[in-house]
Motif scaffolding. Structure first.
Motif, PDB file in Angstrom:
ATOM      1  N   ILE A  52     -25.542 -44.452-105.485  1.00 44.67           N
ATOM      2  CA  ILE A  52     -24.746 -44.636-106.601  1.00 44.67           C
ATOM      3  C   ILE A  52     -23.424 -44.712-106.244  1.00 44.67           C
ATOM      4  O   ILE A  52     -22.515 -45.354-106.660  1.00 44.67           O
ATOM      5  CB  ILE A  52     -25.116 -43.813-107.701  1.00 44.67           C
ATOM      6  N   LEU A  53     -22.720 -43.717-105.531  1.00 46.20           N
ATOM      7  CA  LEU A  53     -21.351 -43.539-105.272  1.00 46.20           C
ATOM      8  C   LEU A  53     -20.962 -44.666-104.430  1.00 46.20           C
ATOM      9  O   LEU A  53     -20.040 -45.313-104.835  1.00 46.20           O
ATOM     10  CB  LEU A  53     -21.261 -42.288-104.456  1.00 46.20           C
ATOM     11  N   SER A  54     -21.525 -45.008-103.448  1.00 47.75           N
ATOM     12  CA  SER A  54     -21.302 -46.086-102.438  1.00 47.75           C
ATOM     13  C   SER A  54     -21.095 -47.423-103.436  1.00 47.75           C
ATOM     14  O   SER A  54     -20.298 -48.312-103.360  1.00 47.75           O
ATOM     15  CB  SER A  54     -22.589 -46.154-101.277  1.00 47.75           C
ATOM     16  N   SER A  55     -22.239 -47.728-104.244  1.00 48.44           N
ATOM     17  CA  SER A  55     -22.195 -48.752-105.042  1.00 48.44           C
ATOM     18  C   SER A  55     -20.966 -48.886-106.091  1.00 48.44           C
ATOM     19  O   SER A  55     -20.482 -49.860-106.190  1.00 48.44           O
ATOM     20  CB  SER A  55     -23.511 -49.012-105.879  1.00 48.44           C
ATOM     21  N   CYS A  56     -20.645 -47.662-106.635  1.00 52.28           N
ATOM     22  CA  CYS A  56     -19.403 -47.731-107.582  1.00 52.28           C
ATOM     23  C   CYS A  56     -18.249 -48.140-107.006  1.00 52.28           C
ATOM     24  O   CYS A  56     -17.436 -48.830-107.353  1.00 52.28           O
ATOM     25  CB  CYS A  56     -19.459 -46.412-108.409  1.00 52.28           C
ATOM     26  N   ARG A  57     -17.987 -47.316-105.681  1.00 45.63           N
ATOM     27  CA  ARG A  57     -16.739 -47.618-105.046  1.00 45.63           C
ATOM     28  C   ARG A  57     -16.733 -49.161-104.470  1.00 45.63           C
ATOM     29  O   ARG A  57     -15.508 -49.718-104.834  1.00 45.63           O
ATOM     30  CB  ARG A  57     -16.783 -46.686-103.828  1.00 45.63           C
ATOM     31  N   SER A  58     -17.989 -49.694-104.004  1.00 41.91           N
ATOM     32  CA  SER A  58     -17.766 -51.080-103.712  1.00 41.91           C
ATOM     33  C   SER A  58     -17.520 -51.907-104.850  1.00 41.91           C
ATOM     34  O   SER A  58     -16.812 -53.026-104.876  1.00 41.91           O
ATOM     35  CB  SER A  58     -19.015 -51.370-102.872  1.00 41.91           C
ATOM     36  N   TYR A  59     -18.139 -51.649-105.901  1.00 41.41           N
ATOM     37  CA  TYR A  59     -17.755 -52.594-107.261  1.00 41.41           C
ATOM     38  C   TYR A  59     -16.422 -52.508-107.576  1.00 41.41           C
ATOM     39  O   TYR A  59     -15.803 -53.505-108.079  1.00 41.41           O
ATOM     40  CB  TYR A  59     -18.822 -51.754-108.303  1.00 41.41           C
ATOM     41  N   ALA A  60     -15.591 -51.066-107.625  1.00 45.50           N
ATOM     42  CA  ALA A  60     -14.420 -51.199-108.018  1.00 45.50           C
ATOM     43  C   ALA A  60     -13.495 -51.880-107.142  1.00 45.50           C
ATOM     44  O   ALA A  60     -12.357 -52.502-107.395  1.00 45.50           O
ATOM     45  CB  ALA A  60     -14.045 -49.466-108.312  1.00 45.50           C
ATOM     46  N   ASN A 102     -14.068 -54.034-104.865  1.00 43.55           N
ATOM     47  CA  ASN A 102     -14.134 -55.570-104.655  1.00 43.55           C
ATOM     48  C   ASN A 102     -14.676 -56.055-106.133  1.00 43.55           C
ATOM     49  O   ASN A 102     -15.738 -56.899-105.959  1.00 43.55           O
ATOM     50  CB  ASN A 102     -15.326 -55.846-103.702  1.00 43.55           C
ATOM     51  N   PHE A 103     -13.724 -55.822-107.096  1.00 41.55           N
ATOM     52  CA  PHE A 103     -13.916 -56.072-108.500  1.00 41.55           C
ATOM     53  C   PHE A 103     -14.447 -57.689-108.589  1.00 41.55           C
ATOM     54  O   PHE A 103     -15.474 -57.842-109.292  1.00 41.55           O
ATOM     55  CB  PHE A 103     -12.829 -55.776-109.349  1.00 41.55           C
ATOM     56  N   ASP A 104     -13.697 -58.550-108.227  1.00 42.22           N
ATOM     57  CA  ASP A 104     -13.924 -59.880-108.270  1.00 42.22           C
ATOM     58  C   ASP A 104     -15.126 -60.573-107.588  1.00 42.22           C
ATOM     59  O   ASP A 104     -15.772 -61.454-107.849  1.00 42.22           O
ATOM     60  CB  ASP A 104     -12.480 -60.665-108.050  1.00 42.22           C
ATOM     61  N   ALA A 105     -15.317 -59.786-106.530  1.00 43.75           N
ATOM     62  CA  ALA A 105     -16.325 -60.213-105.525  1.00 43.75           C
ATOM     63  C   ALA A 105     -17.749 -59.517-105.507  1.00 43.75           C
ATOM     64  O   ALA A 105     -18.734 -59.982-104.982  1.00 43.75           O
ATOM     65  CB  ALA A 105     -15.743 -60.341-103.978  1.00 43.75           C
ATOM     66  N   TYR A 106     -17.897 -58.528-105.950  1.00 40.28           N
ATOM     67  CA  TYR A 106     -18.970 -57.850-106.023  1.00 40.28           C
ATOM     68  C   TYR A 106     -20.212 -58.637-106.781  1.00 40.28           C
ATOM     69  O   TYR A 106     -20.002 -58.839-107.682  1.00 40.28           O
ATOM     70  CB  TYR A 106     -18.844 -56.273-106.867  1.00 40.28           C
ATOM     71  N   PRO A 107     -21.353 -58.671-106.000  1.00 42.12           N
ATOM     72  CA  PRO A 107     -22.355 -59.449-106.474  1.00 42.12           C
ATOM     73  C   PRO A 107     -22.978 -59.179-107.806  1.00 42.12           C
ATOM     74  O   PRO A 107     -23.450 -59.936-108.573  1.00 42.12           O
ATOM     75  CB  PRO A 107     -23.525 -59.295-105.338  1.00 42.12           C
ATOM     76  N   HIS A 108     -22.763 -57.907-108.281  1.00 44.24           N
ATOM     77  CA  HIS A 108     -23.274 -57.483-109.768  1.00 44.24           C
ATOM     78  C   HIS A 108     -22.273 -57.262-110.341  1.00 44.24           C
ATOM     79  O   HIS A 108     -21.542 -56.436-110.527  1.00 44.24           O
ATOM     80  CB  HIS A 108     -24.182 -56.352-109.548  1.00 44.24           C
ATOM     81  N   LYS A 109     -22.095 -58.046-111.715  1.00 44.55           N
ATOM     82  CA  LYS A 109     -20.789 -58.123-112.460  1.00 44.55           C
ATOM     83  C   LYS A 109     -20.979 -56.666-113.446  1.00 44.55           C
ATOM     84  O   LYS A 109     -19.936 -56.251-113.822  1.00 44.55           O
ATOM     85  CB  LYS A 109     -20.877 -59.298-113.427  1.00 44.55           C
ATOM     86  N   VAL A 161      -9.773 -50.155-110.667  1.00 48.27           N
ATOM     87  CA  VAL A 161      -9.670 -51.366-111.340  1.00 48.27           C
ATOM     88  C   VAL A 161      -8.226 -51.487-112.097  1.00 48.27           C
ATOM     89  O   VAL A 161      -7.657 -52.641-111.726  1.00 48.27           O
ATOM     90  CB  VAL A 161     -10.898 -51.789-112.212  1.00 48.27           C
ATOM     91  N   SER A 162      -7.964 -50.567-112.522  1.00 43.72           N
ATOM     92  CA  SER A 162      -6.782 -50.520-113.248  1.00 43.72           C
ATOM     93  C   SER A 162      -5.381 -50.779-112.343  1.00 43.72           C
ATOM     94  O   SER A 162      -4.652 -51.747-112.573  1.00 43.72           O
ATOM     95  CB  SER A 162      -6.225 -49.498-114.123  1.00 43.72           C
ATOM     96  N   GLU A 163      -5.712 -49.944-111.288  1.00 47.33           N
ATOM     97  CA  GLU A 163      -4.589 -50.085-110.239  1.00 47.33           C
ATOM     98  C   GLU A 163      -4.580 -51.439-109.518  1.00 47.33           C
ATOM     99  O   GLU A 163      -3.286 -51.933-108.890  1.00 47.33           O
ATOM    100  CB  GLU A 163      -4.847 -49.205-109.051  1.00 47.33           C
ATOM    101  N   GLN A 164      -5.562 -52.379-109.692  1.00 45.03           N
ATOM    102  CA  GLN A 164      -5.483 -53.716-109.200  1.00 45.03           C
ATOM    103  C   GLN A 164      -4.947 -54.597-110.098  1.00 45.03           C
ATOM    104  O   GLN A 164      -4.744 -55.862-109.823  1.00 45.03           O
ATOM    105  CB  GLN A 164      -6.935 -54.277-108.710  1.00 45.03           C
ATOM    106  N   GLY A 165      -4.708 -54.139-111.292  1.00 42.90           N
ATOM    107  CA  GLY A 165      -3.827 -55.080-112.113  1.00 42.90           C
ATOM    108  C   GLY A 165      -4.776 -55.519-113.139  1.00 42.90           C
ATOM    109  O   GLY A 165      -4.394 -56.472-114.044  1.00 42.90           O
ATOM    110  N   TYR A 166      -6.060 -55.150-113.391  1.00 45.52           N
ATOM    111  CA  TYR A 166      -7.073 -55.789-114.293  1.00 45.52           C
ATOM    112  C   TYR A 166      -6.799 -54.951-115.599  1.00 45.52           C
ATOM    113  O   TYR A 166      -6.569 -53.911-115.703  1.00 45.52           O
ATOM    114  CB  TYR A 166      -8.510 -55.776-113.591  1.00 45.52           C
ATOM    115  N   ALA A 167      -7.236 -55.693-116.666  1.00 39.98           N
ATOM    116  CA  ALA A 167      -7.224 -55.094-118.118  1.00 39.98           C
ATOM    117  C   ALA A 167      -8.597 -54.338-118.135  1.00 39.98           C
ATOM    118  O   ALA A 167      -9.460 -54.856-118.225  1.00 39.98           O
ATOM    119  CB  ALA A 167      -7.154 -56.384-118.978  1.00 39.98           C
ATOM    120  N   VAL A 168      -8.215 -53.058-118.224  1.00 43.90           N
ATOM    121  CA  VAL A 168      -9.609 -52.348-118.488  1.00 43.90           C
ATOM    122  C   VAL A 168      -9.669 -51.426-119.848  1.00 43.90           C
ATOM    123  O   VAL A 168      -8.424 -51.072-120.436  1.00 43.90           O
ATOM    124  CB  VAL A 168      -9.739 -51.197-117.228  1.00 43.90           C
TER     125      VAL A 168
END
Length: 333
Positions: free
Chosen positions: A170-178, A180-187, A210-217
């Motif tokens: 879960i930790l690895s998946s959440c880190r990858s999700y955050a 690689n926010f635009d590219a992670y296969p599971h939205k 995700v916020s630090e990358q400039g996305y609206a959260v």
């Protein structure tokens, strides 16, 4: 990016403050140079007066427009060369007396056409993180500080793996999700499990990255979010209604919505319909969502509707949290 009106207002106010401070710094530097090099002040006055003086002389002498402009250019260049030499001799950069905008990309407008400039975007990002910090404890919550040693290495037969193995995934998946926010296969992610196992902690980690990358959260509890949908529908016209409309629009359109503690709110037919609207609209619009709940899918199906459970099962990466309550373990240690 669907930043809230309050975040944008605060960011624009900070941008104006930065612009005023930049102007004051320039004025102070100019005054300092004028005191140290009085001739530069005289040159600047002459440069401001060159055009009307030469044009007036051209009219008196009957010179043509091109001759007057050529004379103007020659005199200006001579004055600029003299000023540059004075600045260089005193150790100042050649543009030390120029008035420059705080942000040369947008010329201090904050926008470049219809797109937000980086100067304003960075301030929005800072304001958003500050707002999230008031709702989530973002102080030391990061993927790097997540403690796996609280999770047992003993296999739990009903899950066919240990809590430690499960949380590593879960930790690895959440880190990858955050990251690689635009590219992670599971939205979308659905965290479920008992309290005290790290669901809110990992939500905070995702929100920060995700916020630090400039996305609206947007982060909020299910109870608060769904109550705004109720206010939008039933409030009379006025400020309360307008604010609820703005809030629900932000929930529907932000780049990432983190909906925490689903199942703790009072449930009614309206709440069930509002939750379906929220989840389904964001799926249709391709917006990413993280939901955490003490309910599993069967619990969601019974409490809300088969349609909601179906959307979660088909469109969300399901992450089941299990193990001993971390809060209790911390107290024991």
């Amino acid at each position: 990016m669907a930043y809230s009106a309050s975040i944008l207002t605060r960011a624009e106010a900070r941008l104006k403050q930065a612009q005023r401070a930049h102007q004051l710094d320039q004025a102070r530097r100019r005054a300092e140079i004028y005191r140290a090099l009085p001739r530069t002040a005289e040159i600047d006055r002459q440069l401001r007066q060159t055009a009307p003086r030469i044009l007036a002389a051209a009219l008196r002498q009957g010179l043509g427009q091109e001759e007057a402009l050529a004379a103007l250019r020659r005199e200006n260049l001579a004055l600029q060369d003299e000023e540059a030499a004075l600045l260089d001799q005193a150790g100042y950069p050649p543009d030390a007396l120029e008035e420059t905008p705080y942000c040369p990309l947008c010329n201090d407008r904050g926008w470049r056409g219809a797109a937000m400039c980086d100067c304003l975007k960075d301030l929005c990002r800072q304001e958003q993180i500050a707002e999230l910090s008031s709702l989530l404890d973002l102080g030391d919550q990061s993927f790097d500080t997540f403690r796996l040693d609280y999770y047992d290495r003993q296999t739990w037969p009903e899950f066919h793996r240990s809590p430690r193995e499960n949380m590593e995934f879960i930790l690895s998946s959440c880190r990858s999700y955050a990251e690689n926010f635009d590219a992670y296969p599971h939205k979308n992610l659905f965290f479920n499990g008992p309290p005290g196992l790290g669901k809110t902690f990992l939500s905070a980690c995702i929100a920060r990255v995700v916020s630090e990358q400039g996305y609206a959260v947007v982060y909020d509890t299910a109870a608060n979010i769904l109550s705004r949908f109720e206010t939008r529908k039933f409030a009379r016209y006025g400020e309360e209604s307008r604010q609820a409309e703005a809030d629900t629009r932000r929930y529907l359109t932000c780049d990432l919505l983190i909906l925490d503690d689903l199942g703790s709110e009072f449930t009614s037919p309206f709440v069930q319909a509002a939750l379906y609207e929220l989840i389904n609209t964001r799926l249709i619009e391709g917006k990413r969502t993280v939901i955490s709940s003490n309910l599993n899918l069967e619990g969601v199906r019974q409490r809300y509707s088969p349609q909601v459970a179906s959307r979660l099962e088909g469109e969300y990466l399901l992450m089941a949290f299990f193990g001993q309550d971390i809060r209790l373990l911390k107290k024991q240690r």
